[in-house]
Design an enzyme around this catalytic site. Structure first.
Site, short mmCIF file in Angstrom:
data_model
loop_
_atom_site.label_atom_id
_atom_site.label_comp_id
_atom_site.label_asym_id
_atom_site.label_seq_id
_atom_site.Cartn_x
_atom_site.Cartn_y
_atom_site.Cartn_z
N ASP A 75 2.51 -9.21 9.52
CA ASP A 75 1.08 -9.48 9.40
C ASP A 75 0.90 -10.99 9.25
O ASP A 75 0.48 -11.49 8.20
CB ASP A 75 0.52 -8.74 8.18
CG ASP A 75 0.69 -7.24 8.33
OD1 ASP A 75 0.06 -6.67 9.21
OD2 ASP A 75 1.50 -6.66 7.58
N GLN A 119 -10.17 -2.50 2.94
CA GLN A 119 -9.60 -3.18 4.11
C GLN A 119 -9.43 -2.25 5.32
O GLN A 119 -8.93 -2.67 6.35
CB GLN A 119 -8.29 -3.86 3.76
CG GLN A 119 -7.10 -2.94 3.52
CD GLN A 119 -5.88 -3.71 3.05
OE1 GLN A 119 -5.79 -4.11 1.90
NE2 GLN A 119 -4.93 -3.95 3.94
N HIS A 130 9.61 -3.64 3.12
CA HIS A 130 9.13 -3.90 1.76
C HIS A 130 10.31 -4.20 0.82
O HIS A 130 10.24 -5.08 -0.04
CB HIS A 130 8.41 -2.66 1.19
CG HIS A 130 7.13 -2.31 1.86
ND1 HIS A 130 6.97 -1.16 2.59
CD2 HIS A 130 5.93 -2.96 1.91
CE1 HIS A 130 5.73 -1.10 3.06
NE2 HIS A 130 5.08 -2.18 2.67
N GLY A 166 5.20 -10.08 4.36
CA GLY A 166 5.97 -10.03 5.60
C GLY A 166 5.24 -10.74 6.73
O GLY A 166 4.01 -10.72 6.80
N MET A 179 0.85 -1.19 0.00
CA MET A 179 0.00 0.00 0.00
C MET A 179 0.89 1.25 0.00
O MET A 179 0.48 2.33 0.41
CB MET A 179 -0.94 -0.02 1.21
CG MET A 179 -1.88 -1.23 1.15
SD MET A 179 -3.43 -1.01 2.02
CE MET A 179 -2.85 -0.83 3.68
N SER A 199 4.47 0.90 7.61
CA SER A 199 4.23 2.21 6.99
C SER A 199 3.63 3.17 8.01
O SER A 199 3.84 4.37 7.94
CB SER A 199 3.28 2.06 5.81
OG SER A 199 3.84 1.16 4.90
#
Ligand code: PAF
Length: 282
Positions: free
Chosen positions: A152, A61, A37, A149, A30, A188
């Site tokens: 999560d 989401q 990332h 990753g 995102m 983020s």
């Protein structure tokens, strides 16, 4: 660097690779890219003949408009970061209409109960949104491998389930959590933390590390109580949940059993900013 905004253009860009049966690596994001990332992208570049990175803030989401509106948007910086990894990456950064041409709504998934645990309890509909956008992206990009990753961890398990449900051939690859020197898991959302919150937030990982150390000798109830105490009088961080769950189905437990793998999961608010983390316990 190739940046595509239209669905038809990214489809055309990957078509020659598909026809030649080349491997396509995919890193969905995102945006507001950070080193976590970049680790995923590096791995994708190593393991595939071409890599697609999507940058798309998926509205379905998010649980609150505030979180969606405040989500960091740093497209130019993101593209520059990706360029440093490789100038051959295909970046897909569509508008909402390209992904959701009619309604901005989610499909409803039965992820076998995974969706009702932890994040699912506190973010109703979140995983339907994640599943929906990834189904669209997997159909567009047709990747060989997709990279996620482990920060999560619940999302990672749900994505594996999604590809089973949708009978997709993409291989889902989980990658280790990338952390600041302080231990704070990269996210983020960290970009929104003020100085005080940044100073306080390493407590999250420190707590998980202590839980791992104590796991052999303390009961689950004792550990939960201990974690609660760590945050009880903290003026900056508010504990939303702490759970010890089976790695296999993410069901929270109150008692440990032999020969079962467990993980600890935590969600904490720093002001409005929600931070999550997890650790393997055995
Ligand atoms: O983890 C994320 O950033 C998002 O949930 C994902 C996988 C890019 C889907 O929007």
């Amino acid at each position: 660097m190739y940046v595509y905004k239209k669905r038809r253009d990214i489809v055309a860009a990957v078509a020659p690779y598909l026809e030649a049966q080349r491997t396509i690596g995919f890193v969905p994001t995102m945006g507001a890219l950070h080193q976590g990332h970049i680790e995923l992208v590096n791995r994708a570049v190593k393991e595939n003949e071409v890599v697609v990175v999507s940058i798309f803030i998926n509205p379905t989401q998010f649980n609150t408009t505030e979180d969606l509106v405040n989500y960091p948007r740093t497209l130019d910086a993101d593209i520059m970061l990706l360029q440093e990894v490789s100038t051959h990456i295909l970046v897909f950064t569509p508008d909402v209409k390209e992904v959701y041409p009619s309604d901005i709504t989610s499909l409803h998934y039965d992820f076998g109960g995974l969706e009702h645990e932890m994040e699912g309890k506190f973010r109703p509909g979140h995983f339907d949104g994640v599943g929906t956008v990834l189904k669209h992206f997997f159909e567009i990009v047709k990747p060989t491998r997709a990279y996620f990753g482990e920060k999560d961890f619940q999302q990672l398990q749900i994505v594996k389930k999604l590809v089973d449900i949708e009978k997709m051939s993409v291989q889902i690859i989980g990658c280790p959590i990338f952390r600041e020197e302080s231990g704070l898991a990269l996210s983020s959302r960290n970009k929104r933390l003020n100085n005080e919150q940044l100073k306080a937030s390493p407590l999250i990982y420190k707590t998980l590390v202590q839980v791992k150390k104590k796991f052999g000798t303390k009961s689950v109830i004792e550990l939960k109580h201990w974690v609660f105490e760590q945050f009880e009088h903290n003026a900056t961080l508010e504990l939303e949940y702490f759970e010890i769950a089976k790695t296999s189905d993410l069901k929270s437990v109150e008692q440990k059993k032999e020969n079962i793998k467990y993980r600890a999961f935590i969600a904490v608010f720093a002001g409005e900013i929600r931070l999550i983390d997890n650790i393997a316990l055995n």
